[in-house]
Design a protein around this motif. Sequence first.
Motif, PDB file in Angstrom:
ATOM      1  N   ARG A  20       0.821  -1.217   0.000  1.00 34.96           N
ATOM      2  CA  ARG A  20       0.000   0.000   0.000  1.00 34.96           C
ATOM      3  C   ARG A  20       0.853   1.264   0.000  1.00 34.96           C
ATOM      4  NH1 ARG A  20      -2.929  -2.460   4.334  1.00 34.96           N
ATOM      5  NH2 ARG A  20      -2.237  -0.765   5.686  1.00 34.96           N
ATOM      6  N   VAL A  21       2.170   1.133   0.219  1.00 35.95           N
ATOM      7  CA  VAL A  21       3.039   2.310   0.220  1.00 35.95           C
ATOM      8  C   VAL A  21       3.222   2.772  -1.227  1.00 35.95           C
ATOM      9  CG1 VAL A  21       5.380   3.142   0.695  1.00 35.95           C
ATOM     10  CG2 VAL A  21       4.231   1.624   2.325  1.00 35.95           C
ATOM     11  N   ARG A  22       2.824   4.023  -1.485  1.00 38.82           N
ATOM     12  CA  ARG A  22       2.825   4.508  -2.868  1.00 38.82           C
ATOM     13  C   ARG A  22       4.213   4.446  -3.503  1.00 38.82           C
ATOM     14  NH1 ARG A  22       1.170  10.446  -4.353  1.00 38.82           N
ATOM     15  NH2 ARG A  22       2.242  10.663  -2.374  1.00 38.82           N
ATOM     16  N   ALA A  23       5.241   4.787  -2.707  1.00 41.16           N
ATOM     17  CA  ALA A  23       6.599   4.819  -3.255  1.00 41.16           C
ATOM     18  C   ALA A  23       7.075   3.430  -3.674  1.00 41.16           C
ATOM     19  CB  ALA A  23       7.559   5.419  -2.231  1.00 41.16           C
ATOM     20  N   SER A  68      16.245   3.190  -4.084  1.00 45.66           N
ATOM     21  CA  SER A  68      15.883   4.481  -4.681  1.00 45.66           C
ATOM     22  C   SER A  68      14.409   4.794  -4.406  1.00 45.66           C
ATOM     23  CB  SER A  68      16.166   4.504  -6.178  1.00 45.66           C
ATOM     24  OG  SER A  68      15.155   3.844  -6.896  1.00 45.66           O
ATOM     25  N   ARG A  69      13.574   3.768  -4.320  1.00 41.75           N
ATOM     26  CA  ARG A  69      12.166   4.008  -3.988  1.00 41.75           C
ATOM     27  C   ARG A  69      12.029   4.449  -2.542  1.00 41.75           C
ATOM     28  NH1 ARG A  69      13.032   3.047  -8.453  1.00 41.75           N
ATOM     29  NH2 ARG A  69      11.639   2.212 -10.038  1.00 41.75           N
ATOM     30  N   ILE A  95      11.154   9.181   1.140  1.00 40.75           N
ATOM     31  CA  ILE A  95      11.608  10.196   2.098  1.00 40.75           C
ATOM     32  C   ILE A  95      11.523  11.589   1.471  1.00 40.75           C
ATOM     33  CG2 ILE A  95      13.599  11.025   3.434  1.00 40.75           C
ATOM     34  CD1 ILE A  95      14.448   8.039   3.674  1.00 40.75           C
ATOM     35  N   ILE A  96      11.941  11.695   0.198  1.00 38.47           N
ATOM     36  CA  ILE A  96      11.873  12.993  -0.494  1.00 38.47           C
ATOM     37  C   ILE A  96      10.425  13.484  -0.542  1.00 38.47           C
ATOM     38  CG2 ILE A  96      12.137  14.123  -2.755  1.00 38.47           C
ATOM     39  CD1 ILE A  96      14.648  12.470  -3.183  1.00 38.47           C
ATOM     40  N   GLU A  97       9.516  12.553  -0.826  1.00 36.13           N
ATOM     41  CA  GLU A  97       8.095  12.887  -0.884  1.00 36.13           C
ATOM     42  C   GLU A  97       7.632  13.484   0.459  1.00 36.13           C
ATOM     43  OE1 GLU A  97       4.783   9.810  -1.455  1.00 36.13           O
ATOM     44  OE2 GLU A  97       6.090   9.501  -3.186  1.00 36.13           O
TER      45      GLU A  97
END
Lengths: 211, 210
Positions: free
Chosen positions: A13-16, A129-130, A135-137
């Motif tokens: 369910r985690v979008r990234a 990278s995901r 984290i960037i999100e």
Amino acid sequence: MRATEAHLRVLERVRAFADLSVQERSEVLMFARERRVGVGDVLFQEGAAGDSLFMVLEGELSSLVRTRVAGAKPVEVSRAVPGEMIGEMACLDPAPRSALVIARTACVLAEIDRSSLAAMEQALPRASSRLVGWIIELVHARMAAVNDRVAKALAPPGTPEPSVPPPPPPAAGSSAPPPRGSVPVPAAAAQAVADVRSGFRSFIDRLRGSV
Amino acid sequence: MNVRDALRATGAFVEYPDAELDLLVSVCDLRRYASGDELCREGTVGRSCYCVVAGAIDVFKTMPQGEVPIASMGPGAIAGQVALTQKVRRTATIRARGEAVVLEFSRDTFERLLGASSPLALRFQRQIAVAGIRQLRDALKRIAAVFDTDDGKAPASARGSAAPPPDQAKAREVLALLEGAKGWDLSVETLDAVEVVSMPRHPSRRPSAY
């Protein structure tokens, strides 16, 4: 840690992680250490050193910070539920924890420290990278919130603000209110500053909860 | 001095091996701007980020009172990086201050490199994350410094000088805060995500904007 079906469903369910395969998601967990905490257990203290991030797989945690407004008493600024992350800023850029995190229920967390993340970057570049993208999100969203609040605070007092209650009607006998955008009377301006201050203070406390 | 050496001299790319810096330079567009030239405009859809190689750039934001300069950035700075990972509109305008040399890194290229797990893209992605974390911490610190005056005293920075009228004081404080957000072009569209990640889910506990 070994991946269970339920934990993999949480990560699904985690979008990234949406474009990762089930295999890749379970490999991410291979780089994580399972961390179990019971009701009321402290995951970490405000000000503590630490370079781990935690993905919540089961349970619910509260982030609390001390506010100067309420003396030394901590207030809850956020909650984390399965599929959310805690402590990610200190993992990428080590600094003291900015909140106290306590388990509200029994929790299962996937802990990834800085060295595991570095190892993961070598072994699983795509998945890591995901994770960094996630984290960037989070960081961008928080910064956007800061910018938005600042922009709102800069708006002149006459700017329509849907969530602000309408001003009280003028007292009987008083003159008509000045047109919008006119220079505010000092008392109104002082009130505006006070409102901005208190609004920002609670807002900062919430953001500080994103350790 | 070639572009690679110029980038390395900024101190912002010291961890990049030569081969990666060479790759970065080769996949980016090197652009030279005259003073006042616009790199990007607020409100347009961003498709790239900018690394300052030489010279300086200014960041402006439209406020109710007009366009306000919110940051200046020199060699080694990265600006507009949100567009590298998200499809958002620019929330600030960037112009060259004096002559500026800038590397423009497009999202398409970044995504292609990231898709191929290029070490350059992974390193750059991490750099964006760390830069964002530091800017956020810095912004929070500035906000706290300005607004944490519940004891009734003025913030430390304002003490010792005559207090300006309240409305001016407010504008000044808020402008100081914007300094903390330097280099970020962020969109309010992402605000909803904040509520999900940092607030309780219970609807009645959602904060109302003041």
